[in-house]
Design an enzyme around this catalytic site. Structure first.
Site, PDB file in Angstrom:
ATOM      1  N   LYS A  66     -32.850   3.052  12.205  1.00  0.00           N
ATOM      2  CA  LYS A  66     -34.090   2.942  11.442  1.00  0.00           C
ATOM      3  C   LYS A  66     -34.053   3.985  10.343  1.00  0.00           C
ATOM      4  O   LYS A  66     -33.339   4.991  10.458  1.00  0.00           O
ATOM      5  CB  LYS A  66     -35.297   3.184  12.358  1.00  0.00           C
ATOM      6  CG  LYS A  66     -36.575   2.568  11.846  1.00  0.00           C
ATOM      7  CD  LYS A  66     -36.694   1.087  12.162  1.00  0.00           C
ATOM      8  CE  LYS A  66     -37.932   0.492  11.520  1.00  0.00           C
ATOM      9  NZ  LYS A  66     -38.195  -0.876  12.012  1.00  0.00           N
ATOM     10  N   ASP A 112     -39.672  -2.922   6.617  1.00  0.00           N
ATOM     11  CA  ASP A 112     -40.636  -2.532   7.649  1.00  0.00           C
ATOM     12  C   ASP A 112     -41.922  -2.230   6.879  1.00  0.00           C
ATOM     13  O   ASP A 112     -42.092  -2.729   5.754  1.00  0.00           O
ATOM     14  CB  ASP A 112     -40.124  -1.305   8.437  1.00  0.00           C
ATOM     15  CG  ASP A 112     -40.964  -0.988   9.677  1.00  0.00           C
ATOM     16  OD1 ASP A 112     -40.817  -1.688  10.680  1.00  0.00           O
ATOM     17  OD2 ASP A 112     -41.796  -0.050   9.623  1.00  0.00           O
TER      18      ASP A 112
HETATM   19  P1  NDP Z   1     -46.639  -4.120   6.187  1.00  0.00           P
HETATM   20  O1  NDP Z   1     -46.476  -2.915   5.352  1.00  0.00           O
HETATM   21  O2  NDP Z   1     -46.367  -5.457   5.608  1.00  0.00           O
HETATM   22  O3  NDP Z   1     -48.117  -4.159   6.798  1.00  0.00           O
HETATM   23  C1  NDP Z   1     -48.611  -3.126   7.577  1.00  0.00           C
HETATM   24  C2  NDP Z   1     -50.052  -3.427   7.906  1.00  0.00           C
HETATM   25  O4  NDP Z   1     -50.503  -2.457   8.850  1.00  0.00           O
HETATM   26  C3  NDP Z   1     -50.987  -3.298   6.696  1.00  0.00           C
HETATM   27  O5  NDP Z   1     -52.075  -4.170   6.862  1.00  0.00           O
HETATM   28  C4  NDP Z   1     -51.414  -1.840   6.776  1.00  0.00           C
HETATM   29  O6  NDP Z   1     -52.656  -1.556   6.151  1.00  0.00           O
HETATM   30  C5  NDP Z   1     -51.538  -1.653   8.273  1.00  0.00           C
HETATM   31  N1  NDP Z   1     -51.318  -0.235   8.594  1.00  0.00           N
HETATM   32  C6  NDP Z   1     -50.216   0.508   8.344  1.00  0.00           C
HETATM   33  N2  NDP Z   1     -50.373   1.772   8.741  1.00  0.00           N
HETATM   34  C7  NDP Z   1     -51.618   1.830   9.237  1.00  0.00           C
HETATM   35  C8  NDP Z   1     -52.388   2.860   9.807  1.00  0.00           C
HETATM   36  N3  NDP Z   1     -51.901   4.120   9.939  1.00  0.00           N
HETATM   37  N4  NDP Z   1     -53.641   2.542  10.249  1.00  0.00           N
HETATM   38  C9  NDP Z   1     -54.125   1.285  10.129  1.00  0.00           C
HETATM   39  N5  NDP Z   1     -53.435   0.259   9.587  1.00  0.00           N
HETATM   40  C10 NDP Z   1     -52.223   0.530   9.149  1.00  0.00           C
HETATM   41  O7  NDP Z   1     -45.737  -3.852   7.487  1.00  0.00           O
HETATM   42  P2  NDP Z   1     -45.178  -4.902   8.554  1.00  0.00           P
HETATM   43  O8  NDP Z   1     -46.164  -6.001   8.743  1.00  0.00           O
HETATM   44  O9  NDP Z   1     -43.788  -5.223   8.179  1.00  0.00           O
HETATM   45  O10 NDP Z   1     -45.099  -4.002   9.870  1.00  0.00           O
HETATM   46  C11 NDP Z   1     -46.181  -3.887  10.799  1.00  0.00           C
HETATM   47  C12 NDP Z   1     -45.652  -3.395  12.124  1.00  0.00           C
HETATM   48  O11 NDP Z   1     -44.682  -4.315  12.642  1.00  0.00           O
HETATM   49  C13 NDP Z   1     -44.949  -2.037  12.106  1.00  0.00           C
HETATM   50  O12 NDP Z   1     -45.177  -1.384  13.338  1.00  0.00           O
HETATM   51  C14 NDP Z   1     -43.479  -2.429  12.015  1.00  0.00           C
HETATM   52  O13 NDP Z   1     -42.638  -1.402  12.503  1.00  0.00           O
HETATM   53  C15 NDP Z   1     -43.468  -3.638  12.924  1.00  0.00           C
HETATM   54  N6  NDP Z   1     -42.341  -4.544  12.744  1.00  0.00           N
HETATM   55  C16 NDP Z   1     -42.086  -5.106  11.516  1.00  0.00           C
HETATM   56  C17 NDP Z   1     -41.035  -5.985  11.377  1.00  0.00           C
HETATM   57  C18 NDP Z   1     -40.781  -6.717  10.105  1.00  0.00           C
HETATM   58  O14 NDP Z   1     -39.921  -7.615  10.115  1.00  0.00           O
HETATM   59  N7  NDP Z   1     -41.488  -6.445   9.018  1.00  0.00           N
HETATM   60  C19 NDP Z   1     -40.095  -6.262  12.499  1.00  0.00           C
HETATM   61  C20 NDP Z   1     -40.520  -5.701  13.769  1.00  0.00           C
HETATM   62  C21 NDP Z   1     -41.582  -4.844  13.848  1.00  0.00           C
HETATM   63  P3  NDP Z   1     -52.681  -0.715   4.764  1.00  0.00           P
HETATM   64  O15 NDP Z   1     -52.122  -1.660   3.754  1.00  0.00           O
HETATM   65  O16 NDP Z   1     -54.112  -0.370   4.579  1.00  0.00           O
HETATM   66  O17 NDP Z   1     -51.795   0.500   4.989  1.00  0.00           O
END
Ligand code: NDP
Length: 449
Positions: free
Chosen positions: A129, A169
């Site tokens: 990562k 991510d």
């Molecule tokens: P994105 O950046 O596309 O979206 C993240 C979302 O989570 C946004 O809505 C964001 O809101 C919210 N968020 C992030 N940090 C916080 C916080 N501290 N408090 C509240 N809301 C928060 O990321 P992904 O959708 O790609 O990833 C989401 C999760 O899934 C992560 O844990 C990632 O590690 C996991 N994941 C992702 C994969 C992928 O293929 N993308 C694969 C496997 C796991 P805001 O915009 O307001 O920050």
């Protein structure tokens, strides 16, 4: 909460001692060690050959300076990370996260989880990562490009199709992967598609990669439902987040007959009793890069915007935390249980705290950990690598069917392993043990590495 087997306590003590101040990494290691008690009783060689101690120590950790120039001509400095945790099963593989909260402890927790997740997919990929404390939010496209180019100028020494293959991510989507790949191509003068995944469809990407994590999580839940003779039909679902994972989880729940009534971002949440409109959500998040309040405004009608309390106050049958780590705590879990939740599956990595998981266990709520439920993203990344290596590209339908098959087999492997090791119905134990055994056996076969 369950405790660590005495044969593994010194491994955990050593992790705490050698990695001070890295709370998320400690939490991720502890969860795996708790599950491994029954395994070391049956297979003492894992302790004798220090396999578990070795797994807890990354093969390589890289930290670098990322200087870049903003639109006003000022020099900005961020910090870049890549933790290459384990390559026993294949080249290092795992996403890059760009978010202000990123520090070594976050990257190590994510890299550690990735080892077992990648192993569970059954595909030939190791675990890694990376990321940076850079926040793409609030920066122009030109600034994001200059940051990505500088980040890649450093990272390039340590990645490659057979070495380490990063992906997206939080904060790293198609735009960022494009700028990173462009810089890699420019420096190497090679079109080495397999060095990054999550690429655009016209330049080496795979169908379904964008949708894969969210779709895969929902396929996993569908398997859990089917195992109990149920389906998504008529189910009320809450999905936290509104990024890549959340958006496509919502889309697939609707396709399978459930209704997602709430989603969120870090500024609040919306409740839409008619079902979240995915087209409007994509317009707000993917096109305008706006906030969740913009969804309420565009959608109109009876959509409620919640800023006080938590999205977990919204009653549902199924909860899919899909935003970030530790976003669902013990008190949230108590509320969800009181409101009748029956399944919780982690779309995000480690979104439920250990206290929350204990509440779900106690209440008999079926709980799927991220390393199993959200493995569809990395699995489809491996399918993207496969297509790049064979210079082929598959149809959406074929790729989605492969993803569904992989999620089915991860589900079954977790369920069967949990049965075999005396914890029927415990997907956490099943995922940790099944993921661990495949990596550990490869490490034993490869000698002391
Ligand atoms: P994105 O950046 O596309 O979206 C993240 C979302 O989570 C946004 O809505 C964001 O809101 C919210 N968020 C992030 N940090 C916080 C916080 N501290 N408090 C509240 N809301 C928060 O990321 P992904 O959708 O790609 O990833 C989401 C999760 O899934 C992560 O844990 C990632 O590690 C996991 N994941 C992702 C994969 C992928 O293929 N993308 C694969 C496997 C796991 P805001 O915009 O307001 O920050």
């Amino acid at each position: 909460m369950s405790s660590i087997d005495e044969k593994l306590q010194d491994v955990y003590d050593e992790v705490l001692r050698r990695n001070p101040g890295e709370a998320e990494f400690h939490q991720a290691v502890r969860e795996v060690l708790v599950s491994l008690g029954p395994v070391v009783s049956k297979r003492p060689e894992y302790v004798d050959a220090a396999v578990i101690r070795r797994i807890c120590e990354p093969e390589r950790q890289i930290i670098f300076r990322v200087p870049w120039v903003d639109d006003a001509g000022r020099v900005q400095i961020n910090r870049g990370f890549r933790v290459q945790f384990n390559s026993a099963l294949g080249p290092f593989k795992g996403g890059l996260r760009f978010h202000p909260s990123v520090y070594l402890g976050i990257v190590k927790f994510l890299g550690f989880e990735q080892i077992f997740k990648n192993s569970l997919t059954g595909l030939p990929i190791g675990g890694a990562k990376g990321g940076s404390d850079f926040d793409p939010k609030g920066h122009s496209d030109a600034e994001v490009m200059r940051f990505c180019q500088s980040f890649m100028t450093e990272l390039i020494r340590d990645i490659g199709e057979y070495t380490d293959v990063p992906a997206g991510d939080i904060g790293v989507g198609g735009r960022e992967i494009g700028y990173l790949f462009g810089q890699y191509k420019r420096i190497t003068t090679r079109y080495e598609s397999g060095v990054l995944t999550g690429k655009g469809l016209t330049w080496g990407g795979s169908q379904v990669r964008k949708e894969a994590t969210g779709y895969g999580t929902v396929f996993f839940v569908s398997e859990m439902l089917q195992a109990a003779g149920e389906s998504f039909d008529g189910k009320r679902v809450v999905v936290s987040g509104s990024g890549n994972v959340a958006t496509y989880a919502i889309e697939k729940v609707h396709e399978l007959g459930g209704t997602v009534v709430a989603c969120s971002d870090s500024s609040g949440y919306v409740v839409d009793e008619d079902g979240i409109d995915v087209d409007i959500l994509k317009e707000v998040k993917e096109v305008r890069r706006g906030r969740i309040a913009d969804y309420a405004e565009l959608r109109g009608g009876d959509v409620r915007l919640g800023q006080a309390g938590s999205i977990w106050d919204v009653p549902c049958d199924i909860a899919l935390p899909s935003a970030t780590q530790n976003e669902l705590n013990g008190a949230d879990a108590v509320t969800l249980v009181k409101n009748g939740v029956t399944i919780v599956a982690e779309g995000a990595n480690m979104p439920a705290t250990p206290e929350a998981i204990a509440v779900f266990d106690e209440a008999g709520v079926r709980f799927a950990p991220g390393k199993a439920a959200n493995a569809g993203g990395v699995a489809t990344s491996a399918l993207e690598m496969q297509q790049n290596a064979s210079r082929d590209s598959w149809t959406f339908e074929h790729t989605e069917e492969r993803l569904a098959e992989i999620m089915r087999s991860i589900h079954d492997r977790c369920a069967e392993t949990a049965d075999e090791f005396g914890s029927p119905g415990n997907y956490v134990a099943g995922a940790n043990i099944a993921g661990f055994v495949r990596v550990a056996d490869a490490m034993l076969a490869l000698g002391v590495i």
